[in-house]
Design a protein around this motif. Sequence first.
Motif, PDB file in Angstrom:
ATOM      1  N   GLY A  47      28.843  33.985  12.797  1.00  0.00           N
ATOM      2  CA  GLY A  47      29.838  34.893  12.253  1.00  0.00           C
ATOM      3  C   GLY A  47      30.028  34.738  10.755  1.00  0.00           C
ATOM      4  O   GLY A  47      30.658  35.593  10.114  1.00  0.00           O
ATOM      5  N   MET A  48      29.492  33.646  10.174  1.00  0.00           N
ATOM      6  CA  MET A  48      29.553  33.484   8.722  1.00  0.00           C
ATOM      7  C   MET A  48      28.757  34.571   8.008  1.00  0.00           C
ATOM      8  O   MET A  48      29.061  34.941   6.875  1.00  0.00           O
ATOM      9  CB  MET A  48      29.024  32.096   8.349  1.00  0.00           C
ATOM     10  CG  MET A  48      29.086  31.754   6.873  1.00  0.00           C
ATOM     11  SD  MET A  48      28.361  30.134   6.548  1.00  0.00           S
ATOM     12  CE  MET A  48      29.372  29.092   7.614  1.00  0.00           C
ATOM     13  N   LEU A  49      27.719  35.082   8.672  1.00  0.00           N
ATOM     14  CA  LEU A  49      26.902  36.139   8.090  1.00  0.00           C
ATOM     15  C   LEU A  49      27.589  37.484   8.271  1.00  0.00           C
ATOM     16  O   LEU A  49      28.003  37.830   9.380  1.00  0.00           O
ATOM     17  CB  LEU A  49      25.522  36.162   8.771  1.00  0.00           C
ATOM     18  CG  LEU A  49      24.465  37.082   8.173  1.00  0.00           C
ATOM     19  CD1 LEU A  49      24.047  36.584   6.803  1.00  0.00           C
ATOM     20  CD2 LEU A  49      23.240  37.155   9.098  1.00  0.00           C
ATOM     21  N   PRO A  50      27.755  38.285   7.210  1.00  0.00           N
ATOM     22  CA  PRO A  50      28.383  39.601   7.352  1.00  0.00           C
ATOM     23  C   PRO A  50      27.620  40.486   8.328  1.00  0.00           C
ATOM     24  O   PRO A  50      26.414  40.340   8.537  1.00  0.00           O
ATOM     25  CB  PRO A  50      28.360  40.171   5.930  1.00  0.00           C
ATOM     26  CG  PRO A  50      28.273  38.977   5.038  1.00  0.00           C
ATOM     27  CD  PRO A  50      27.469  37.964   5.803  1.00  0.00           C
ATOM     28  N   ALA A  51      28.339  41.429   8.932  1.00  0.00           N
ATOM     29  CA  ALA A  51      27.727  42.293   9.940  1.00  0.00           C
ATOM     30  C   ALA A  51      26.597  43.129   9.356  1.00  0.00           C
ATOM     31  O   ALA A  51      25.546  43.315   9.990  1.00  0.00           O
ATOM     32  CB  ALA A  51      28.797  43.191  10.565  1.00  0.00           C
ATOM     33  N   GLN A  52      26.800  43.648   8.143  1.00  0.00           N
ATOM     34  CA  GLN A  52      25.745  44.464   7.534  1.00  0.00           C
ATOM     35  C   GLN A  52      24.510  43.633   7.221  1.00  0.00           C
ATOM     36  O   GLN A  52      23.378  44.102   7.359  1.00  0.00           O
ATOM     37  CB  GLN A  52      26.279  45.119   6.257  1.00  0.00           C
ATOM     38  CG  GLN A  52      27.428  46.088   6.500  1.00  0.00           C
ATOM     39  CD  GLN A  52      27.006  47.279   7.339  1.00  0.00           C
ATOM     40  OE1 GLN A  52      25.850  47.657   7.338  1.00  0.00           O
ATOM     41  NE2 GLN A  52      27.946  47.861   8.065  1.00  0.00           N
ATOM     42  N   ALA A  53      24.705  42.385   6.814  1.00  0.00           N
ATOM     43  CA  ALA A  53      23.558  41.515   6.551  1.00  0.00           C
ATOM     44  C   ALA A  53      22.807  41.195   7.847  1.00  0.00           C
ATOM     45  O   ALA A  53      21.575  41.081   7.845  1.00  0.00           O
ATOM     46  CB  ALA A  53      24.026  40.233   5.871  1.00  0.00           C
ATOM     47  N   ALA A  54      23.538  41.046   8.962  1.00  0.00           N
ATOM     48  CA  ALA A  54      22.883  40.813  10.244  1.00  0.00           C
ATOM     49  C   ALA A  54      22.061  42.034  10.667  1.00  0.00           C
ATOM     50  O   ALA A  54      20.952  41.897  11.210  1.00  0.00           O
ATOM     51  CB  ALA A  54      23.922  40.475  11.308  1.00  0.00           C
ATOM     52  N   GLN A  55      22.578  43.241  10.406  1.00  0.00           N
ATOM     53  CA  GLN A  55      21.818  44.444  10.706  1.00  0.00           C
ATOM     54  C   GLN A  55      20.563  44.527   9.838  1.00  0.00           C
ATOM     55  O   GLN A  55      19.519  45.023  10.283  1.00  0.00           O
ATOM     56  CB  GLN A  55      22.696  45.680  10.485  1.00  0.00           C
ATOM     57  CG  GLN A  55      23.877  45.777  11.442  1.00  0.00           C
ATOM     58  CD  GLN A  55      23.430  45.939  12.882  1.00  0.00           C
ATOM     59  OE1 GLN A  55      22.465  46.632  13.166  1.00  0.00           O
ATOM     60  NE2 GLN A  55      24.126  45.274  13.800  1.00  0.00           N
ATOM     61  N   ALA A  56      20.662  44.043   8.601  1.00  0.00           N
ATOM     62  CA  ALA A  56      19.492  44.042   7.721  1.00  0.00           C
ATOM     63  C   ALA A  56      18.407  43.106   8.242  1.00  0.00           C
ATOM     64  O   ALA A  56      17.208  43.400   8.113  1.00  0.00           O
ATOM     65  CB  ALA A  56      19.905  43.646   6.309  1.00  0.00           C
ATOM     66  N   VAL A  57      18.794  41.969   8.832  1.00  0.00           N
ATOM     67  CA  VAL A  57      17.818  41.064   9.438  1.00  0.00           C
ATOM     68  C   VAL A  57      17.093  41.759  10.583  1.00  0.00           C
ATOM     69  O   VAL A  57      15.865  41.648  10.728  1.00  0.00           O
ATOM     70  CB  VAL A  57      18.513  39.780   9.923  1.00  0.00           C
ATOM     71  CG1 VAL A  57      17.531  38.896  10.702  1.00  0.00           C
ATOM     72  CG2 VAL A  57      19.088  39.004   8.755  1.00  0.00           C
ATOM     73  N   LEU A  58      17.842  42.512  11.385  1.00  0.00           N
ATOM     74  CA  LEU A  58      17.242  43.233  12.505  1.00  0.00           C
ATOM     75  C   LEU A  58      16.245  44.285  12.005  1.00  0.00           C
ATOM     76  O   LEU A  58      15.135  44.413  12.529  1.00  0.00           O
ATOM     77  CB  LEU A  58      18.338  43.887  13.340  1.00  0.00           C
ATOM     78  CG  LEU A  58      17.891  44.797  14.488  1.00  0.00           C
ATOM     79  CD1 LEU A  58      17.056  44.011  15.491  1.00  0.00           C
ATOM     80  CD2 LEU A  58      19.098  45.425  15.170  1.00  0.00           C
TER      81      LEU A  58
END
Length: 413
Positions: A47-58
């Motif tokens: 959860g430390m990673l922002p949601a938009q950054a997690a979508q960018a990883v995907l």
Amino acid sequence: MDGQAHAARALWNCLHDWWSMLPKEKRCLAAADAAIRQARKEIDWLGMLPAQAAQAVLKTYFQAWRNCWDGRVGAPTFKVRNRTVMSVDIPQGRDLNITRVHRRWGMVNIPKVGRVRFRWTKELPVGKRARGDDRITGARLVKDALGWHISFRVQILEAGPEPHTGPDVGIDAGVNLPLALSDGNHQDHGRPPRLADGTADQGKWLNPPEKAKLLGLERRAARRKQHRGRGEKTSRRLQHTYDQIKQLRAKATRRAVDWQHKTTTYIAERYSIVVVEQLHIKSMVKSARGTIEEPGHNVVQKSGLNRSISQEAWGRTVTMLAYKTARQGGALHKVPAPGTSLRCSACGSTTPGSRKDQATFVCKNPDCGWSGNADWNAARNILHLYRRGHALVPAAGRAVVRRPRGVKPATAR
């Protein structure tokens, strides 16, 4: 930012593990997105990673598989902690809220970090400088041995370049002379000559005090490494010495890339057609060690030559020339490499013994006798091959003039 970068790397590994174990009929973007959302709820450090950054990883992971299916690269793999570049993607430009403090510094808002100051090294479409549809679409944070850096993705609407009216030029990439041009306008970065034993100088981009410091740090690391037992964890002192070595090497790499950017920009602005060799660098830097049954010869000299070739980064230079010539209205072409350094550019004959050494070419043809720099001779042959119609046709479906991932423009610190 360190925590976000480690979370992004771990998310990539979890996603890759999930993709490998899931049946093929259940692999889809929606299922992966749902798995990431559930993981960020159940695992606190994700959860430390922002949601938009997690979508960018995907999105990056799926794009890696598309590149693999198209035959451009290999399949995605796990990202190891010690050998992976730490990075975080900020896909939405509206979250940055960039403001310029004064001429040299600016402020940017990083999600879940706050306001951060950065060095302003390039003009950005912010405030009064934003014209029409020009805007910042996102950013990327990258960490190296010298600290964190931010690269902004900028969308700028520009008219197509006019056809370049400059002359044609052939370029030969070498070790002693980095870029030899067919018109004699050679580009050299002033590196010192190779050492007496044939090996390359490790600190060619460092000044004498920095070279002495690097040598002292490497000796210190070797001494401290002797006291570490097999399987024991690296001590803090040894790790600190490694960090200092990485900083000096990162500084040398930055200077090398800066020289490549400036040199390729100068060539793209001056010449309309740039011709280079089709080099297979991976085969050129193979070790000469051989096997136990058939040991190699001149292994130390070949190792030094391989190191020098790798440090020149010829592939990166060609990549920069590809997209910069297209941006200026020119074009980059490649010709076959065999025979360009052994053939005389004046008479066109290949006579044994003409290549006296690494730097001199003297034609042994009795009717010619031309002599000159060996790299310059090869550059003239490269341009002659292009004018005779021996340019290689690029593979279908591959972009030639696009700046690929991994070669970045000037970034802001």
